[in-house]
Design an enzyme around this catalytic site. Structure first.
Site, PDB file in Angstrom:
ATOM      1  N   LYS A 262      30.974  56.212 -33.245  1.00 29.75           N
ATOM      2  CA  LYS A 262      29.970  57.286 -33.190  1.00 29.75           C
ATOM      3  C   LYS A 262      28.723  56.884 -33.984  1.00 29.75           C
ATOM      4  CE  LYS A 262      30.098  60.865 -36.276  1.00 29.75           C
ATOM      5  NZ  LYS A 262      28.785  61.115 -36.874  1.00 29.75           N
ATOM      6  N   ASN A 263      28.949  56.405 -35.216  1.00 28.06           N
ATOM      7  CA  ASN A 263      27.810  56.151 -36.096  1.00 28.06           C
ATOM      8  C   ASN A 263      26.966  54.966 -35.652  1.00 28.06           C
ATOM      9  OD1 ASN A 263      28.524  58.324 -37.558  1.00 28.06           O
ATOM     10  ND2 ASN A 263      29.301  57.195 -39.353  1.00 28.06           N
TER      11      ASN A 263
ATOM     12  N   ARG B   3      22.508  65.899 -37.660  1.00 32.42           N
ATOM     13  CA  ARG B   3      21.518  65.320 -38.541  1.00 32.42           C
ATOM     14  C   ARG B   3      21.020  63.951 -38.054  1.00 32.42           C
ATOM     15  NH1 ARG B   3      20.746  62.619 -43.250  1.00 32.42           N
ATOM     16  NH2 ARG B   3      19.578  63.813 -44.789  1.00 32.42           N
TER      17      ARG B   3
ATOM     18  N   ASP C 160      24.063  70.158 -45.375  1.00 33.95           N
ATOM     19  CA  ASP C 160      25.261  70.312 -44.549  1.00 33.95           C
ATOM     20  C   ASP C 160      26.506  70.377 -45.420  1.00 33.95           C
ATOM     21  OD1 ASP C 160      25.955  67.680 -45.097  1.00 33.95           O
ATOM     22  OD2 ASP C 160      25.133  66.928 -43.216  1.00 33.95           O
TER      23      ASP C 160
ATOM     24  N   ASP D 115      33.752  58.209 -45.404  1.00 27.76           N
ATOM     25  CA  ASP D 115      34.235  58.966 -44.235  1.00 27.76           C
ATOM     26  C   ASP D 115      35.761  58.949 -44.133  1.00 27.76           C
ATOM     27  OD1 ASP D 115      31.713  59.669 -43.557  1.00 27.76           O
ATOM     28  OD2 ASP D 115      31.495  58.291 -41.873  1.00 27.76           O
TER      29      ASP D 115
HETATM   30  C1  UD1 Z   1      25.852  57.762 -42.455  1.00 21.06           C
HETATM   31  C2  UD1 Z   1      26.979  58.213 -41.560  1.00 21.06           C
HETATM   32  C3  UD1 Z   1      28.005  59.002 -42.337  1.00 21.06           C
HETATM   33  C4  UD1 Z   1      28.479  58.188 -43.540  1.00 21.06           C
HETATM   34  C5  UD1 Z   1      27.293  57.727 -44.377  1.00 21.06           C
HETATM   35  C6  UD1 Z   1      27.693  56.808 -45.510  1.00 21.06           C
HETATM   36  C7  UD1 Z   1      25.906  58.485 -39.421  1.00 21.06           C
HETATM   37  C8  UD1 Z   1      25.499  59.398 -38.333  1.00 21.06           C
HETATM   38  N1  UD1 Z   1      26.446  59.031 -40.500  1.00 21.06           N
HETATM   39  O1  UD1 Z   1      25.200  58.948 -42.923  1.00 21.06           O
HETATM   40  O2  UD1 Z   1      29.105  59.296 -41.477  1.00 21.06           O
HETATM   41  O3  UD1 Z   1      29.303  59.008 -44.337  1.00 21.06           O
HETATM   42  O4  UD1 Z   1      26.380  56.997 -43.537  1.00 21.06           O
HETATM   43  O5  UD1 Z   1      28.431  55.742 -45.063  1.00 21.06           O
HETATM   44  O6  UD1 Z   1      25.782  57.285 -39.311  1.00 21.06           O
HETATM   45  N2  UD1 Z   1      20.204  59.669 -49.464  1.00 21.06           N
HETATM   46  C9  UD1 Z   1      19.103  60.059 -50.191  1.00 21.06           C
HETATM   47  N3  UD1 Z   1      17.863  59.838 -49.646  1.00 21.06           N
HETATM   48  C10 UD1 Z   1      17.676  59.266 -48.433  1.00 21.06           C
HETATM   49  C11 UD1 Z   1      18.821  58.863 -47.696  1.00 21.06           C
HETATM   50  C12 UD1 Z   1      20.067  59.070 -48.240  1.00 21.06           C
HETATM   51  O7  UD1 Z   1      19.222  60.593 -51.279  1.00 21.06           O
HETATM   52  O8  UD1 Z   1      16.528  59.092 -48.016  1.00 21.06           O
HETATM   53  C13 UD1 Z   1      21.544  59.871 -50.042  1.00 21.06           C
HETATM   54  C14 UD1 Z   1      22.369  60.883 -49.278  1.00 21.06           C
HETATM   55  O9  UD1 Z   1      22.077  62.204 -49.714  1.00 21.06           O
HETATM   56  C15 UD1 Z   1      23.772  60.460 -49.609  1.00 21.06           C
HETATM   57  C16 UD1 Z   1      23.660  58.944 -49.736  1.00 21.06           C
HETATM   58  O10 UD1 Z   1      22.287  58.668 -49.936  1.00 21.06           O
HETATM   59  O11 UD1 Z   1      24.184  60.990 -50.832  1.00 21.06           O
HETATM   60  C17 UD1 Z   1      24.175  58.178 -48.537  1.00 21.06           C
HETATM   61  O12 UD1 Z   1      23.491  58.574 -47.395  1.00 21.06           O
HETATM   62  P1  UD1 Z   1      23.291  57.618 -46.129  1.00 21.06           P
HETATM   63  O13 UD1 Z   1      23.887  56.284 -46.396  1.00 21.06           O
HETATM   64  O14 UD1 Z   1      21.862  57.690 -45.759  1.00 21.06           O
HETATM   65  O15 UD1 Z   1      24.187  58.349 -45.046  1.00 21.06           O
HETATM   66  P2  UD1 Z   1      23.768  58.836 -43.615  1.00 21.06           P
HETATM   67  O16 UD1 Z   1      22.959  57.800 -42.930  1.00 21.06           O
HETATM   68  O17 UD1 Z   1      23.222  60.218 -43.716  1.00 21.06           O
END
Ligand code: UD1
Length: 426
Positions: A22-23, A99, A123, A311
Site C-alpha cells: 500500500k505504502n 493523508r 489522525d 506499522d
Molecule cells: C509513512 C507510512 C506509514 C508509516 C510511516 C513511518 C504511508 C502512506 N504511510 O507515513 O504507514 O508508519 O511512513 O514508517 O506511506 N513528521 C514531521 N514533519 C514532517 C513529516 C513527518 O514532524 O514534515 C513526523 C511525523 O509526525 C511522524 C514522523 O515524522 O512523527 C514520521 O513520519 P513519516 O515518516 O513522514 O511518515 P508518513 O510518510 O506520514
C-alpha cells in the site's frame, strides 16, 4: 458499522500470497502524474486507500481503471492516463480520508508550476507534521502559503538544492524526490528515509527517465530532467502485510509460508520472532514462519527502516501480551501510537504505558470482548489478538483494516482462521 467476528483457538497454517505494498502503490500512483500518457502499475492492492487515491487522480483529470488479478492475494493492474495539463487542486474531502493524498503536492508543483492541496489535520496515531515537506519544497524554490485549510505551492520552475531532513520522514523524502526529478539542476536530500518503498518509488521514477542516485541510503541525489515518460511498473511486496501474517503465525503457534515476502525487508522483525522462539526460513518463494510453543517476550524498539517498523508495533504488543515474561516496547515514530492499547486491555492484556514505552506482561490468552479498531494496523493487531482469545471477539470499525489489507477475511480464512465480516447498527 462493519465488524470482524473472530473466533479464538485456531492456529494459522498454510500459504498466503502478499501483493504490492500500500505504502508504495499510493506513491507510485502520485508519481504517474509526472508524465503525460498512460502508466500501468501491477500488484496494486485492492484496498480502500487505492480507491481514494484513484479518485484524487480522477479529480486531477486522469483516467484511472483497475483490473483485479485472480489468485494474486488481492492485487491487480492499475492504469492511469495522465492529461497534458492536469488540474492542480485536491480537496479536503479526499485528503481527510487519506493523508497520503498529500503526496501529489511534489509532483504537481514540479509538473504544473502550482498545486493546491488541502491540509490533512491530525489522525488516530498522533499529530503528523508537514514542516519537512514544506521547507524542502521551499528550498527547491517553491513559494508556499497556507490559506483556508489549503497548502498552496507555486514555482514557475523548481531549482535543485541541498536539503537536510531533521528526521528521515518517508512522506517528505518521497514528495521532495518527486519534485526534484523535474527541477533544474541537482538536488541532494540528506538524512533521507531508506524504506523499501522509497527504493521502489525511485526505481519507477528512474524507469520514467529520472536520474536518481543513492535510493535506499541516507543521501539521495537527483539530477533534474526536462520531461519524463509513462511506464509499466510492478509494486514491491507489502512488508507490513507479510509481517502481520508472520506475527500471526507466531501468536497462534502456526506454520505459514508467506509467498513473495522479502526477508531483507523484514530482517529486524524476523530476528525478533526468532528470539521469541519461532523457526524462520527464507525460501525462494518467500518466508516460512513456524512456532511450536508459547512465544517468549522480546523487547522491541520502533525506528525508521532498517529498524523495527512502527506499522508492526500494534502486532508486536499483541504478541508480547500472549508470550511468557515481560517485554518493553518503545515507540519512536508516532506519538499517539499506543492509543489502541486500551482496546487490548479490554481483552485482558496486562499493559502499562509510560510516555513512549509500553511494559507488557504476558498472559496465557486474551479474553474475548467487543473492541474498536482505531487505525489500520491497530485493527489488524486486534484481530490477531482475537485469534488467541477464549471466545468470539468483535472488532468494530473494520473499514480501517480494509484500508490496508486486501481480502483480509479471505486471506485469514485461507490460513484456517474462523473470521466473519458482520454488520451492526451504529
Ligand atoms: C509513512 C507510512 C506509514 C508509516 C510511516 C513511518 C504511508 C502512506 N504511510 O507515513 O504507514 O508508519 O511512513 O514508517 O506511506 N513528521 C514531521 N514533519 C514532517 C513529516 C513527518 O514532524 O514534515 C513526523 C511525523 O509526525 C511522524 C514522523 O515524522 O512523527 C514520521 O513520519 P513519516 O515518516 O513522514 O511518515 P508518513 O510518510 O506520514
Amino acid at each position: 458499522m462493519d465488524c470482524f467476528e473472530v473466533t479464538g483457538g485456531t492456529r494459522l497454517e498454510g500459504r498466503v500470497r502478499v501483493t504490492g505494498a500500500k505504502n508504495s502503490a499510493l506513491k507510485l500512483m502520485a508519481a504517474a502524474l509526472l508524465a503525460t500518457g498512460r502508466s500501468t502499475i501491477d500488484e496494486v492492492p485492492d484496498i480502500l486507500d487505492v480507491t481514494i487515491m484513484s479518485e484524487v487522480l480522477r479529480r486531477l483529470g486522469c483516467e484511472v481503471s483497475y483490473d483485479r488479478v485472480p489468485g494474486s492475494g488481492g492485487g491487480g493492474r492499475l492504469s492511469i492516463d495522465v492529461p497534458e495539463k492536469p488540474s492542480t487542486e485536491t480537496d479536503y474531502d479526499l485528503v481527510r480520508k487519506m493523508r497520503a493524498s498529500i503526496n501529489v503536492l511534489g509532483p504537481l508543483v514540479a509538473r504544473c508550476g502550482s498545486a493546491r492541496v488541502a491540509l490533512p489535520g491530525g489522525d488516530a496515531i498522533g499529530s503528523r507534521g508537514l514542516d519537512m515537506h514544506i521547507s524542502g519544497l521551499e528550498r527547491l524554490g517553491a513559494t508556499i502559503v497556507s490559506e483556508h485549510g489549503f497548502l498552496i505551492a507555486t514555482a514557475p520552475r523548481l531549482t535543485g538544492a541541498s536539503i537536510w531532513l531533521d528526521f528521515p520522514s518517508v512522506g517528505a523524502t518521497e514528495n521532495l524526490v518527486m519534485a526534484a526529478v523535474l527541477a533544474q539542476g541537482t538536488t541532494v536530500v540528506d538524512n533521507a528515509a531508506r524504506e523499501p518503498e522509497i527504493v521502489d518509488l525511485c526505481r519507477m521514477l528512474t524507469a520514467m527517465g529520472a536520474r536518481i542516485d543513492g535510493a535506499g541510503t541516507s543521501t539521495i541525489t537527483v539530477e533534474g530532467v526536462d520531461t519524463l515518460s509513462p511506464v509499466e511498473y510492478t509494486t514491491v511486496p507489502d512488508r507490513i502485510v507479510a509481517g502481520t501474517w508472520a506475527i500471526g503465525a507466531v501468536m497462534t503457534r502456526g506454520d505459514v509460508v508467506i509467498e513473495r515476502a522479502v526477508g531483507d525487508h523484514l530482517s529486524v522483525a524476523l530476528d525478533k520472532l526468532t528470539d521469541a522462539g519461532a523457526r524462520i526460513e527464507v525460501l525462494p518463494v518467500g518466508v516460512r514462519v513456524a512456532m511450536d510453543d508459547r512465544p517468549r517476550c522480546v523487547d522491541v524498539v520502533t525506528l525508521p527502516f532498517p529498524g523495527f517498523p512502527t506499522d508492526l508495533q500494534p502486532m508486536a504488543v499483541a504478541l508480547a501480551a500472549v508470550s511468557t515474561g515481560t517485554a518493553l516496547i518503545t515507540e519512536n515514530v508516532f506519538e499517539g501510537r499506543f492509543m489502541f492499547v486500551n482496546e487490548l486491555v479490554r481483552l485482558g492484556a496486562d499493559i502499562r504505558i509510560d510516555g513512549h514505552h509500553a511494559v507488557v506482561r504476558g498472559r496465557e490468552r486474551f479474553s474475548s470482548a467487543p473492541v474498536l479498531a482505531s487505525d489500520i494496523r491497530a485493527g489488524a493487531g486486534l484481530v490477531l489478538a482475537g485469534l488467541c482469545s477464549d471466545g468470539v471477539t468483535e472488532v468494530q470499525d473494520a473499514y480501517h483494516v480494509d484500508r490496508g489489507y486486501p481480502d483480509f477475511v479471505e486471506q485469514l480464512r485461507g490460513l484456517g482462521a474462523t473470521i466473519e465480516r458482520t454488520q451492526r447498527p451504529d
